[in-house]
Design a protein around this motif. Sequence first.
Motif, PDB file in Angstrom:
ATOM      1  N   ARG A   4      10.763  -3.743   8.186  1.00 35.24           N
ATOM      2  CA  ARG A   4      11.152  -2.351   7.886  1.00 35.24           C
ATOM      3  C   ARG A   4      11.851  -1.669   9.058  1.00 35.24           C
ATOM      4  O   ARG A   4      12.680  -0.790   8.848  1.00 35.24           O
TER       5      ARG A   4
ATOM      6  N   ALA B  43      14.367   7.831   5.464  1.00 37.09           N
ATOM      7  CA  ALA B  43      13.351   8.787   5.929  1.00 37.09           C
ATOM      8  C   ALA B  43      13.330   8.725   7.461  1.00 37.09           C
ATOM      9  O   ALA B  43      13.585   7.660   8.034  1.00 37.09           O
TER      10      ALA B  43
ATOM     11  N   VAL C 114       3.691   8.633   6.159  1.00 39.72           N
ATOM     12  CA  VAL C 114       3.249   7.361   5.575  1.00 39.72           C
ATOM     13  C   VAL C 114       3.322   6.292   6.659  1.00 39.72           C
ATOM     14  O   VAL C 114       4.372   6.078   7.258  1.00 39.72           O
TER      15      VAL C 114
ATOM     16  N   GLY D  64       3.020  -1.083  -2.763  1.00 36.54           N
ATOM     17  CA  GLY D  64       2.137  -0.100  -2.139  1.00 36.54           C
ATOM     18  C   GLY D  64       1.085  -0.712  -1.233  1.00 36.54           C
ATOM     19  O   GLY D  64       0.286  -0.004  -0.622  1.00 36.54           O
TER      20      GLY D  64
ATOM     21  N   GLN E 131       0.259  -0.049   3.288  1.00 37.09           N
ATOM     22  CA  GLN E 131       0.627   1.295   3.723  1.00 37.09           C
ATOM     23  C   GLN E 131      -0.488   2.293   3.466  1.00 37.09           C
ATOM     24  O   GLN E 131      -1.366   2.060   2.636  1.00 37.09           O
TER      25      GLN E 131
ATOM     26  N   GLU F 268       6.604   6.813   8.745  1.00 37.04           N
ATOM     27  CA  GLU F 268       7.740   7.466   8.086  1.00 37.04           C
ATOM     28  C   GLU F 268       7.362   8.889   7.721  1.00 37.04           C
ATOM     29  O   GLU F 268       6.250   9.136   7.238  1.00 37.04           O
TER      30      GLU F 268
ATOM     31  N   PHE G  14       6.992  11.958   5.401  1.00 36.55           N
ATOM     32  CA  PHE G  14       6.748  11.978   3.958  1.00 36.55           C
ATOM     33  C   PHE G  14       7.923  12.655   3.256  1.00 36.55           C
ATOM     34  O   PHE G  14       8.324  13.760   3.625  1.00 36.55           O
ATOM     35  N   ILE G  15       8.486  11.980   2.272  1.00 38.66           N
ATOM     36  CA  ILE G  15       9.615  12.536   1.519  1.00 38.66           C
ATOM     37  C   ILE G  15       9.093  13.089   0.202  1.00 38.66           C
ATOM     38  O   ILE G  15       8.544  12.345  -0.617  1.00 38.66           O
TER      39      ILE G  15
ATOM     40  N   PHE H 216      10.020  13.583  -2.767  1.00 37.24           N
ATOM     41  CA  PHE H 216      11.184  13.248  -3.592  1.00 37.24           C
ATOM     42  C   PHE H 216      11.069  13.795  -5.017  1.00 37.24           C
ATOM     43  O   PHE H 216       9.973  13.963  -5.545  1.00 37.24           O
TER      44      PHE H 216
ATOM     45  N   HIS I 187       6.576   4.865 -11.147  1.00 39.38           N
ATOM     46  CA  HIS I 187       5.471   3.974 -10.771  1.00 39.38           C
ATOM     47  C   HIS I 187       4.141   4.494 -11.298  1.00 39.38           C
ATOM     48  O   HIS I 187       3.969   5.693 -11.490  1.00 39.38           O
TER      49      HIS I 187
ATOM     50  N   HIS J 150       1.183   2.704  -7.775  1.00 41.14           N
ATOM     51  CA  HIS J 150       2.076   2.031  -6.813  1.00 41.14           C
ATOM     52  C   HIS J 150       2.825   0.830  -7.392  1.00 41.14           C
ATOM     53  O   HIS J 150       3.483   0.099  -6.661  1.00 41.14           O
TER      54      HIS J 150
ATOM     55  N   GLU K 146      16.532   0.442  -3.032  1.00 43.78           N
ATOM     56  CA  GLU K 146      15.654   1.501  -3.556  1.00 43.78           C
ATOM     57  C   GLU K 146      15.891   2.775  -2.769  1.00 43.78           C
ATOM     58  O   GLU K 146      15.944   2.742  -1.538  1.00 43.78           O
TER      59      GLU K 146
ATOM     60  N   ASN L 124      15.011   3.742   0.860  1.00 46.56           N
ATOM     61  CA  ASN L 124      13.646   3.375   1.249  1.00 46.56           C
ATOM     62  C   ASN L 124      13.554   1.896   1.610  1.00 46.56           C
ATOM     63  O   ASN L 124      12.970   1.543   2.631  1.00 46.56           O
ATOM     64  N   GLU L 125      14.138   1.034   0.793  1.00 48.23           N
ATOM     65  CA  GLU L 125      13.980  -0.410   1.006  1.00 48.23           C
ATOM     66  C   GLU L 125      15.146  -1.152   0.415  1.00 48.23           C
ATOM     67  O   GLU L 125      15.704  -0.715  -0.597  1.00 48.23           O
TER      68      GLU L 125
END
Length: 373
Positions: free
Chosen positions: A105, A120, A143, A153, A156, A180, A182-183, A185, A211, A214, A253, A265-266
């Motif tokens: 990451r 983020a 996070v 999930g 984390q 990170e 926190f977003i 969203f 989701h 998670h 993502e 994010n990923e």
Amino acid sequence: MSLPPGSTIGIIGGGQLGRMSAMAAARLGYRAHIFTPEPDSPAALVAAQTTVAAYTDQAALKIFAATVDVVTFEFENIPATSLQLLTSLKPVHPSAEVLAISQDRLAEKAFLNSIGVPTAPYAAVESEADLAAAIATLGLPAVLKTTRLGYDGKGQAMLRTQHDAAAAFAALAPKPLVLEGFINFACEISVIVARSADGSIASFDPVENRHKHHILDLTLAPAPLPLEILAEATRLGRLIAEKLNLTGLLAVEMFVTATGTLLVNEIAPRPHNSGHWTLDACPASQFEMHIRAVAGLPLPPASRHSDAVMKNLIGPDDMADWPAIVATPGLIPHHYGKTVARPGRKMGHINRLFPKGSLPGDFGIMDALKYRD
Ligand code: AMP
């Protein structure tokens, strides 16, 4: 150079993504050879050949490489030394460099920011002192994540107050970690992009992902968002694929903030759960695009002929409904061939198609996904 029919595509990983890639390979006249540590894997059930061995088994990897024309994967956490060995023996797509970025990451976020793609805010955390400093900079909530081996999930923890910090730091492994911001969203979306060695790109329409616990529950295709946001998501997906010099498939993502800003994010350089709708709503699915890109075949446009909703079937509860699902007209069922339905395990999915431009709102979607009693 494109591989002629009859060639063998080596796929590392035996899960449902490998299964659906192997099925797409078969349709194009290729043979799939699966490499997986798991006996009776979903992919092995539909592949021409399977090697069951550990991802670190150098002897088995050498024999595998000798039988295939190209190597790809459905699973990112392949040890670097194994990848190096494979790369020395056969073409590997996507490359070891792309995989190294997506496995970590911190490397991933640094790469994305370096090419102007927003993420983020984040900080590397190797010690409790680093964590305290990161919290001071990024604020709470935040996070805390492992940099490697996280999925659905796992790996984390949400930090709401200072009191959460020490326990989360102790619980998460392996180190280092990443904190990170926190977003908050508005929704989560993803884009899937295929890119050939010659640089041609096909990108599927961005989709919204919802989701539960998670784990991906629903994908809405296309994402019900303003066109400018969808265009920006597509631009970012294509840019990342280009800057990675990707040959293969890439899922990106993203978070959509309340003001319509996108934060990545990923990234995952493989087929992705949020692309399963393409199996039924597009002339060439994400799995076909994956195989085409690694085999050097031309990429058709990633157009959709229908709108679609995909629902994951998770664990024993959803699978108890399988007889009702297959009895319900309009639901397109996909079963991964797994015999044991553990809680949280992805067992299959259903797609439901709608005429283009007529994806219903939330109530309509729930109604459309109802099974026959
Ligand atoms: P990940 O393992 O990074 O895909 O995260 C799993 C899920 O956790 C995401 O799909 C989000 O719903 C949530 N999440 C992850 N990172 C953040 C963040 N920085 N802010 C808010 N939610 C997050």
